[in-house]
Write a protein that holds these residues in place. Structure first.
Motif, PDB file in Angstrom:
ATOM      1  N   ILE A  93       0.838  -1.201   0.000  1.00  0.00           N
ATOM      2  CA  ILE A  93       0.000   0.000   0.000  1.00  0.00           C
ATOM      3  C   ILE A  93       0.871   1.248   0.000  1.00  0.00           C
ATOM      4  O   ILE A  93       1.948   1.266   0.596  1.00  0.00           O
ATOM      5  N   LEU A 100       7.372   7.797   4.664  1.00  0.00           N
ATOM      6  CA  LEU A 100       8.693   7.156   4.634  1.00  0.00           C
ATOM      7  C   LEU A 100       9.288   7.188   6.038  1.00  0.00           C
ATOM      8  O   LEU A 100       8.823   7.929   6.900  1.00  0.00           O
ATOM      9  N   PHE A 101      10.315   6.375   6.254  1.00  0.00           N
ATOM     10  CA  PHE A 101      10.993   6.402   7.547  1.00  0.00           C
ATOM     11  C   PHE A 101      12.020   7.540   7.509  1.00  0.00           C
ATOM     12  O   PHE A 101      13.028   7.435   6.806  1.00  0.00           O
ATOM     13  N   MET A 112      14.581  -1.946   4.020  1.00  0.00           N
ATOM     14  CA  MET A 112      14.282  -2.346   5.400  1.00  0.00           C
ATOM     15  C   MET A 112      13.333  -3.537   5.523  1.00  0.00           C
ATOM     16  O   MET A 112      13.634  -4.506   6.230  1.00  0.00           O
ATOM     17  N   ALA A 113      12.193  -3.463   4.863  1.00  0.00           N
ATOM     18  CA  ALA A 113      11.186  -4.517   5.048  1.00  0.00           C
ATOM     19  C   ALA A 113      11.673  -5.885   4.555  1.00  0.00           C
ATOM     20  O   ALA A 113      11.571  -6.870   5.290  1.00  0.00           O
ATOM     21  N   ARG A 161       9.509   1.222  -2.183  1.00  0.00           N
ATOM     22  CA  ARG A 161       9.583   0.518  -0.911  1.00  0.00           C
ATOM     23  C   ARG A 161       8.534  -0.594  -0.839  1.00  0.00           C
ATOM     24  O   ARG A 161       8.821  -1.705  -0.404  1.00  0.00           O
ATOM     25  N   SER A 162       7.339  -0.281  -1.299  1.00  0.00           N
ATOM     26  CA  SER A 162       6.287  -1.298  -1.319  1.00  0.00           C
ATOM     27  C   SER A 162       6.612  -2.414  -2.288  1.00  0.00           C
ATOM     28  O   SER A 162       6.423  -3.592  -1.991  1.00  0.00           O
ATOM     29  N   MET A 165       8.883  -5.550  -1.577  1.00  0.00           N
ATOM     30  CA  MET A 165       8.337  -6.732  -0.907  1.00  0.00           C
ATOM     31  C   MET A 165       7.726  -7.704  -1.928  1.00  0.00           C
ATOM     32  O   MET A 165       7.182  -8.731  -1.549  1.00  0.00           O
TER      33      MET A 165
END
Lengths: 252, 248
Positions: A93, A100-101, A112-113, A161-162, A165
């Protein structure tokens, strides 16, 4: 990773059936039915407060439903016994405010994930993250911190980032609503590329032109219900319901 | 070192009567150095313990279990609402009396000595403030950032360790600096349970040499320099952790 062996690609990858959601006494969703096939791009449009964001957030379990069923690849999302991690590998999502971090660089945000959650090999993740940053055209920003980027750049990092994964479905919750007009386009181009590559996408959006261009199907929601749905040409050129007509006459 | 400065302080004593005995008398010098060493060790141990308590406590406050949250709240109530000197005496004379003695081969010693009790008492006292300081930081981390981590499959623990804590730490660093400095100063209370830290050693010297004003000046100077160093280190940490473009 739990898999539903009975699910095949001939069945909807995301299926909402009679989904209700109340916050206190206020019923936000009043029985939503949506089915999305693998590779489809679906846009959800409608006036503010019609429950669009709540609706999309039920699909990866961020918002629990009060009643009804949400299935992703045949697996019930709101089953208390469900391993939420398995779901979140399948469904990515992207939010309106990027989220963001802020204490990690662009590259670290993307990595990261997979490193922490999937416990994948660092060099593999790094290579994949760089490829994704290349794809969203931010390869030269990998060492920057989020606050050093423009809104549009941050949103593209959030998409990368999404994607890192490797989800099967991507949800976009008004991802251009907080952006300057000139950066909206770069984010939309990124989503379009993704859709062209065959990613299943569900978007809540106010970008009507974009919805028309990339959608396979458009849903118009109002007051917690789906008022009308169909191919974009039908919804935008020949809306049947007076509420759809009224909404479109205001925004187009 | 002492050889170098001794003649000057000896002359000072003879000509003006200002008696800085630790700077020419090797026995007093030894007591001063010992006092400073113990003081620094004590402060380091107290700060370390209070930080651990602060992080664990702030984490526990976000627990889903009401009992855990209740325990943390009770802990804060007790240790923030009582004076540290009372806590110190309570731990040393109250709990110290009932802790087991250890056979040291012929004689017995309490399992935890006065240094240990001072670390525990003041560490727990400081920790109760740190829990609240960290909590204010934890609460300032936007839910939306944590939600993003959740949506990427982070566990609750991973969210706390990798997202909430690093951001909360940066947010609460100024308040944390205040508490750390306050704790460094509170460490001198260990004097009352005879921990041989600087206040205690200097009081030994001034009883022997009857040079109270001089030793008071020395004590003041010690704490001023020490706190200045701590403040400097915290500023460096703050600068190092500052995020480019963030919060400006």
């Amino acid at each position: 990773m739990p898999r539903n062996e009975n699910w095949t690609e001939a069945q909807p990858i995301v299926a909402l059936h009679d989904v209700h959601k109340s916050f206190g006494t206020f019923e936000v969703l009043k029985g939503i039915d949506i089915e999305v096939m693998k590779g489809e791009v679906v846009c959800i449009i409608g006036p503010s407060g019609s429950g669009k964001s709540t609706l999309i957030r039920t699909i990866n379990g961020l918002t629990p439903v009060s009643k009804g069923s949400v299935k992703v690849e045949g697996i019930e999302v709101h089953d208390a016994k469900l391993d939420k991690l398995a779901l979140r590998r399948k469904v990515g999502i992207v939010f309106q405010q990027y989220n963001l971090f802020p204490h990690r660089t662009v590259l670290e945000n993307v990595m990261m994930a997979p490193l922490l959650v999937l416990k994948e090999n660092r060099s593999e993740v790094e290579a994949r993250a760089r490829t994704l940053l290349e794809k969203v055209k931010l390869r030269d920003k990998e060492d920057a911190y989020p606050a050093e980027l423009s809104g549009g750049q941050q949103q593209r990092v959030a998409i990368a980032r999404s994607l890192c994964m490797r989800p099967d479905v991507m949800l976009f919750d008004e991802v251009t609503a907080a952006l300057d007009p000139e950066t909206v386009k770069e984010v939309l181009m990124t989503i379009k590329d993704l859709a062209t590559d065959g990613m299943t996408c569900m978007l809540v959006t106010h970008e009507m032109g974009f919805a028309r261009e990339i959608s396979d199907r458009v849903y118009f929601t109002d007051a917690g219900r789906i008022v009308e749905s169909g191919p974009p040409a039908q919804i935008f050129d020949a809306p049947q319901d007076p509420r759809t007509q009224e909404f479109l006459s205001k925004v187009l | 070192m002492l050889d170098l400065i001794a003649p000057f302080f000896e002359r000072l004593n003879e000509t003006t009567g200002l008696n800085f005995s630790p700077f020419y008398d090797s026995y007093d010098w030894g007591r001063l150095v010992e006092g400073m060493t113990v003081s620094v060790k004590l402060i380091a141990a107290i700060i370390a313990l209070s930080l651990v308590i602060g992080v664990v406590g702030a984490g526990a406050q976000t627990s889903r279990l009401k009992l855990v949250r209740g325990l943390v709240a009770a802990y804060i109530e007790v240790f923030r609402n009582t004076p540290p000197i009372v806590q110190l005496l309570f731990f040393y004379f109250g709990l110290g009396a009932i802790t087991p003695q250890v056979d040291m081969g012929g004689w017995y010693e309490p399992m935890i000595g006065s240094f240990g009790w001072a670390v525990i008492a003041i560490g727990i006292f400081g920790g109760s403030y740190n829990v609240e300081i960290f909590r204010s930081g934890v609460e300032a981390v936007p839910d939306s950032t944590k939600e993003a981590a959740e949506s990427l499959g982070f566990s609750g623990f991973q969210i706390f360790v990798y997202v909430t804590l690093p951001l909360a730490f940066r947010i609460c660093l100024p308040a944390l600096t205040n508490n750390i400095i306050s704790l460094a100063k509170t460490s001198s209370l260990a004097y009352v349970i005879a921990v041989p830290e600087i206040t205690y050693s200097l009081s030994g010297i001034w009883s022997d040499s009857v040079n109270v004003p001089e030793m008071m000046v020395l004590l003041f100077a010690y704490y001023i320099v020490l706190v200045a160093i701590i403040a400097r280190v915290m500023t460096m940490i703050e600068r190092r952790l500052a995020l480019p473009g963030y919060g400006q």
